[in-house]
Design an enzyme around this catalytic site. Structure first.
Site, PDB file in Angstrom:
ATOM      1  N   HIS A  34      -1.053   0.348   4.420  1.00 33.76           N
ATOM      2  CA  HIS A  34      -0.174  -0.817   4.298  1.00 33.76           C
ATOM      3  C   HIS A  34       1.058  -0.528   5.140  1.00 33.76           C
ATOM      4  CE1 HIS A  34       2.042   1.790   1.607  1.00 33.76           C
ATOM      5  NE2 HIS A  34       1.021   1.873   0.775  1.00 33.76           N
ATOM      6  N   HIS A  37       2.679   3.005   5.094  1.00 36.39           N
ATOM      7  CA  HIS A  37       2.045   3.999   5.962  1.00 36.39           C
ATOM      8  C   HIS A  37       2.370   3.718   7.430  1.00 36.39           C
ATOM      9  CE1 HIS A  37      -0.988   3.804   2.526  1.00 36.39           C
ATOM     10  NE2 HIS A  37      -0.669   5.085   2.536  1.00 36.39           N
TER      11      HIS A  37
HETATM   12  P1  AMP Z   1      -0.495   7.817   0.187  1.00 36.49           P
HETATM   13  O1  AMP Z   1      -1.561   7.350   1.131  1.00 36.49           O
HETATM   14  O2  AMP Z   1      -0.241   6.881  -0.946  1.00 36.49           O
HETATM   15  O3  AMP Z   1      -0.664   9.255  -0.222  1.00 36.49           O
HETATM   16  O4  AMP Z   1       0.858   7.778   1.017  1.00 36.49           O
HETATM   17  C1  AMP Z   1       0.984   8.426   2.252  1.00 36.49           C
HETATM   18  C2  AMP Z   1       2.438   8.454   2.641  1.00 36.49           C
HETATM   19  O5  AMP Z   1       2.940   7.129   2.723  1.00 36.49           O
HETATM   20  C3  AMP Z   1       3.306   9.199   1.614  1.00 36.49           C
HETATM   21  O6  AMP Z   1       4.266   9.984   2.294  1.00 36.49           O
HETATM   22  C4  AMP Z   1       3.954   8.073   0.870  1.00 36.49           C
HETATM   23  O7  AMP Z   1       5.214   8.426   0.315  1.00 36.49           O
HETATM   24  C5  AMP Z   1       4.118   7.040   1.953  1.00 36.49           C
HETATM   25  N1  AMP Z   1       4.255   5.702   1.361  1.00 36.49           N
HETATM   26  C6  AMP Z   1       3.470   5.145   0.413  1.00 36.49           C
HETATM   27  N2  AMP Z   1       3.947   3.926   0.068  1.00 36.49           N
HETATM   28  C7  AMP Z   1       5.074   3.728   0.798  1.00 36.49           C
HETATM   29  C8  AMP Z   1       6.013   2.667   0.899  1.00 36.49           C
HETATM   30  N3  AMP Z   1       5.912   1.552   0.175  1.00 36.49           N
HETATM   31  N4  AMP Z   1       7.051   2.812   1.758  1.00 36.49           N
HETATM   32  C9  AMP Z   1       7.168   3.930   2.504  1.00 36.49           C
HETATM   33  N5  AMP Z   1       6.309   4.970   2.464  1.00 36.49           N
HETATM   34  C10 AMP Z   1       5.262   4.864   1.631  1.00 36.49           C
END
Ligand code: AMP
Length: 288
Positions: A34, A37
């Site tokens: 999204h 990412h």
């Molecule tokens: P995930 O795929 O959920 O493990 O997230 C991968 C990276 O994206 C992690 O560093 C999260 O903190 C970051 N992330 C997830 N959601 C958001 C968001 N809404 N805004 C900014 N970074 C995000």
């Protein structure tokens, strides 16, 4: 953009740019991209010569009964989106490669950072972060990035990873970027895909709750209990019973009773339908 699956392929792709002194940036993810990412990828693209995105739904950070099997996945769409952000290498290792038979090592950051803000201990806390730090240490060793990008949305994760990188002398800069939100404030999350229309409406109360606390602080409130109460009241009005709402020092997650000029992390975890959602704000009051 090149898609690589094996660590050998990844290393061989990075060999030439590394020798040429290129700056390598890593964005670790669990996929189902999204804007959150994508914002990390775009920043990496701006600041680095080579952008690597890892996509691995890491089983060891899911608790028993958590949503590992249901976790949303769409490799083809993710590859398209990553390519559109100018990513150079999308690394998608499989479980066998990350945790081959005989794998027996963990990386664990101490309890003062991982044993707090855990809400329901059956779901989160130290075992979750042990999974995170172990896999991120492996990603750092495989990619050997100059800089790695994380989202503030997972604020505790960012603090824990910074600690690990510093304690274990990983030669990597950790960049933490702002939370990307929907128009109504809901923090973007792959887990938002679990929400029904009605739950989606309800979930917006989480960011409203954080805003209510922020507004109370802006109006002069300095007691963190009062800020937490302001957030809880907003959640209650929307029928959300949070796992936790807590105020902690943003850098080291120690308890903090009064705003005193240090940045304070106000963090919420709450279940809405099937989704366990987390969100936070960092409140930085003027010097008292
Ligand atoms: P995930 O795929 O959920 O493990 O997230 C991968 C990276 O994206 C992690 O560093 C999260 O903190 C970051 N992330 C997830 N959601 C958001 C968001 N809404 N805004 C900014 N970074 C995000």
């Amino acid at each position: 953009m090149k898609i690589v699956r094996s660590r050998e392929e990844l290393r061989s792709e990075l060999e030439t740019p590394r020798r040429a002194g290129k700056r390598i940036g890593l964005v670790p993810t669990m996929g189902y991209f999204h804007e959150g990412h994508l914002s990390l990828m775009r920043r990496a693209r701006r600041d680095c010569d080579v952008v690597v995105v890892s996509l691995f739904v890491n089983p060891t950070q899911f608790g028993p009964g958590e949503d590992l099997d249901a976790y949303p996945r769409d490799e083809d769409r993710d590859a398209e989106l990553a390519e559109l952000q100018g990513v150079d290498l999308l690394w998608m290792p499989d479980g066998e490669q990350m945790y081959p038979e005989g794998f027996a090592t963990v990386v664990e950051v101490g309890n003062s950072l991982t044993g707090v803000l855990e809400g329901d201990p059956a779901h989160r806390g130290p075992s979750h972060f042990r999974g995170v730090t172990t896999v991120v240490a492996k990603l750092f060793n495989s990619v050997q990035p100059h800089v790695a990008y994380f989202g503030r949305k997972d604020a505790q994760q960012a603090v824990v990873i910074r600690r690990m990188a510093e304690d274990l002398d990983f030669p990597v800069e950790i960049e933490v970027l702002p939370t990307v939100r929907e128009d109504d404030g809901l923090a973007l999350s792959s887990r938002n895909a679990y929400l029904t229309g009605e739950q989606r409406e309800q979930a917006a109360a989480i960011s409203r709750a954080l805003r209510a606390a922020e507004q109370a602080a802006a109006a002069g409130e300095t007691s963190t209990d009062a800020l937490v109460a302001a957030a809880r009241s907003e959640l209650r009005n929307s029928g959300i019973d949070p796992e936790y709402v807590e105020a902690r020092a943003a850098e080291d997650l120690t308890p903090i009773a009064k705003l005193n000029g240090r940045p304070v992390l106000l963090a919420v975890a709450a279940r809405v339908g099937r989704a366990r959602l987390i969100d936070n704000v960092v409140i930085t009051p003027r010097e008292a």
